[in-house]
Design a protein around this motif. Sequence first.
Motif, PDB file in Angstrom:
ATOM      1  N   ASN A 514      21.044  20.192   6.609  1.00 44.61           N
ATOM      2  CA  ASN A 514      21.535  20.702   7.881  1.00 44.61           C
ATOM      3  C   ASN A 514      22.522  21.849   7.668  1.00 44.61           C
ATOM      4  N   CYS A 530      25.867  24.013  16.817  1.00 45.82           N
ATOM      5  CA  CYS A 530      24.730  23.118  16.666  1.00 45.82           C
ATOM      6  C   CYS A 530      24.341  23.058  15.198  1.00 45.82           C
ATOM      7  N   THR A 533      18.231  21.614  11.553  1.00 43.49           N
ATOM      8  CA  THR A 533      17.741  20.673  10.548  1.00 43.49           C
ATOM      9  C   THR A 533      16.702  21.353   9.658  1.00 43.49           C
ATOM     10  N   LYS A 537      14.787  21.792  13.898  1.00 46.05           N
ATOM     11  CA  LYS A 537      15.295  21.205  15.133  1.00 46.05           C
ATOM     12  C   LYS A 537      16.775  21.554  15.298  1.00 46.05           C
ATOM     13  N   HIS A 539      20.389  20.341  16.790  1.00 43.82           N
ATOM     14  CA  HIS A 539      21.194  19.199  17.252  1.00 43.82           C
ATOM     15  C   HIS A 539      22.569  19.746  17.637  1.00 43.82           C
ATOM     16  N   TYR A 540      22.882  19.690  18.945  1.00 41.13           N
ATOM     17  CA  TYR A 540      24.104  20.319  19.432  1.00 41.13           C
ATOM     18  C   TYR A 540      25.315  19.415  19.223  1.00 41.13           C
ATOM     19  N   SER A 576      33.249  15.467  16.316  1.00 40.18           N
ATOM     20  CA  SER A 576      31.857  15.072  16.546  1.00 40.18           C
ATOM     21  C   SER A 576      31.334  14.406  15.285  1.00 40.18           C
ATOM     22  N   VAL A 578      28.109  13.084  13.714  1.00 38.35           N
ATOM     23  CA  VAL A 578      26.661  13.173  13.891  1.00 38.35           C
ATOM     24  C   VAL A 578      25.983  11.851  13.559  1.00 38.35           C
ATOM     25  N   SER A 581      26.251   9.978  16.682  1.00 41.72           N
ATOM     26  CA  SER A 581      26.054  10.794  17.889  1.00 41.72           C
ATOM     27  C   SER A 581      27.218  10.658  18.863  1.00 41.72           C
TER      28      SER A 581
END
Length: 859
Positions: A514, A530, A533, A537, A539-540, A576, A578, A581
């Motif tokens: 990532n 964000c 990946t 993709k 992911h925010y 945050s 991950v 989430s």
Amino acid sequence: MFKRVSVSFILFLIACSSYGQANQKRVLLPKDYSLWSTLKTESVSDNGVWTSFSLGYESGLDSLIVQHIGTNKRYVFAKGRQGAFVQDAYFGCLELESTFVLCDLATGKLLKEPNVTAFYVVEHSYLVLITTSESGMNTIKVIDCKGNELISLSDVGAYSLSPDKAVLAYTLVGVPGSLVSLLHFGSKLVTKEIVPISERRYTNLVWANNGAQLVFLSSDAAGVVFDTLCYYRVGSDKLYYYATVTALNWPKELVLDSEATASLAVSKDGTRVFFMMKKRVPMEDLSDLEAVQIWDGFDGDLYLYRQRYGHDQDRSRLACWWPDSGRFLAIGSATRTSAFLTGNQDYALVYDATLHQPTTKYNPDRDYYLMDLSTGVEVPFLMSHSESREHLLCSPAGKYISYFKNGNWWVYSLYTKEHRNLTEGLPVVFYDETNDQAEEARPYGNVGWTRNDSSILLYDRYGVWGLTPDGKQARQLTQGRRDAVTFRFLPDTVSQVPPSAFYYITDCYDLSINQVLQVASKGTENTGYCLITPKGKLHYLAFERSKASNLLKAACKPVYVFQQESFDCPPQVVVSDVSVSSKKVLFRSNQQHYHYGWGKSELVDYTTAAGKSLQGVLFYPFDYDATQRYGMVVSIYERQTHTLHNYTAPSLLNASGLNKTILCSKGYFVFYPDIVYEVGQPGFSAVDCVLSGTKAVLALVSVDSKRIGLIGHSYGGYETNFIITQTNFFKAAVSGSSVSDLTSGYLSLGLSYAKTDYWRYENEQLRMAVSLFDDWERYHLNSPITYADKISTPLLLWTGENDRQVNPFQTMEFYLALRKLKKVNCMLVYPKEGHVLIEEKHQIDLTNRILNWFDYYLK
């Protein structure tokens, strides 16, 4: 010895008031300004358990705060700085009077050691404490986390920690001489002397990136003449010398340059040493200030530039030494004395920085030659190419050189010797689509390469592209054009190359894991971060109507900490995680903010008379009431929509005198319009954009059209001067450090950089596109001084007496014109100040005078 102190008294809870809390709103007064702090995220512990952040106050009573991400437990260190975690268990920092503090995060117990200048956390969780005396000598202590002193070294001169923090190299200086030793941080501390004591002196200790080699310089006993390079291999315990005094292959007119910003480096493969050298006797000595100055009209650099920086051929040159063979190579030639290395340092690009002088560009274009270091042979590479670093970059693995030319990105293979245009024919352009300057549009950027130089990563206006250097594949990694959303890598996230004057190398990104991207919508209305990946993709972590900044990542866990703020919400620390989430606000700064009726910010759309669709930022007054009519201050520069969510603490300490929060608290709207330009018409372009934007605001909110002021600094000051010569729409104006006469400005010296100002007028902000002598009329028509007799707006002018960016005589010239014409104006000249004000008393004075000026004419 260390003292154990209880820290229970510094544990505290900061009450967090809710946004919906109903309070009686207060009037913001100058005595309240000191309550505000500036927040900055500082660090995160390895497993994302703790984070640290600082609060800075105008009073200087700053704090460094450490907070547990899960429980919110906090520790506060008064005037703490240079904080660092020891895994997730301890936190060290420097406090008042250079006291080192180590906090046990589980118990709150403190260990303190006075008179510590700096400290480092190294392998096996040891702490290295440095104390530097007034003479410049150092004492080094190594302790464990319990405070036990493991070793103490006195009379340390130079020292350097290996990149992996496993070994400390240092010199001991004393009688009868000095030596060089290594301190290994293993399960036990081990010292190893690598240069025995002698009368010589040693300095500039530099490690290879992998920590396997160490290079340094050696001088005579007086420490004045550095004449020997030293190279040490850690694993084999071998030491090599290159003594320039006795080496047969050393050019005797040159000496080692120990004072260069980056004087030494080791190649990636560990087999070569790069260093700087200079002429023993300069080609030109201009140090005699009493001598007659000879300014030859055909000189490349101005006399002033050569006097300040020296002749180009006298400056430091790059060279290479092979310790195993003793080979020496001067990189470049007698005329092409400047150089930088490719990614694996097998080649160098060399050039003469003065060849295309004189020039109307800030720096002249360059003729680049490619030198093969294995043979010393140079061949032409790029002729008359831009000098900008963003136009020519080397791939990190050393296989390619990328360059931007004629609107496209090219790559050159150092193995096949082929040039290839990678972006021609793609459906987007890779240069600034909004460029309105006279010079060639700049590229959005070559952010880096993927591993092993497999693909080059390029930016278009909105997204990131990955292109293989053979030209066979081009894919978009992000899709943002449809929704006008911009994606950018964080440049420092996975940088593989340390900063060095020897390299123009991009970062390397491993897309098998990532990576973090910054995200911003049109006008920065929404910003955030964000993850992209390996499968592409997104992911925010956050993408909200606020400004996100200063992102940090835990070393071993997917825990991210960053700041968020908006004009009406003080900066806060956000975390945050991950892995679960989750996202939460960890800390909110400036809780007193919510006692006041803060305004809001919003984007305003407008169209100019020339048909340009633009936006501006409108900041509302405190306690806005749509039934009332308000005054407004319009602050101008160029494009400013990026300021939409900037939180501005109320303060009288403003380098250019403007504080939008104070203006809003006094009942003003504040408007920042975007300005775009027609080349050759900077003044008239500003008039169109500013008037169009301001009239759009009048149609939107209850602003009194008879109570609108205008303010600008530097280029914004020039625009302010010009606008009030073309319209009496504004009832008062303030112009700081500004240009008033393009003719005299064009023919002035840029004292801060010791060059002519041609470049600024032809190619940069003034956007005139041609020389003064090719179009006198154009310069005349865009000069505020031309229309000084038309001004009816009261004008407050200010400048720094020693402004080296815009000559203060530009302000004086406008003042004298207005004085002669009996126009209402006042000029402030701040002694010993430059382009912006530095002294606090001057900042306070200017801010108050600007507020009083607008209050007098707009209330």
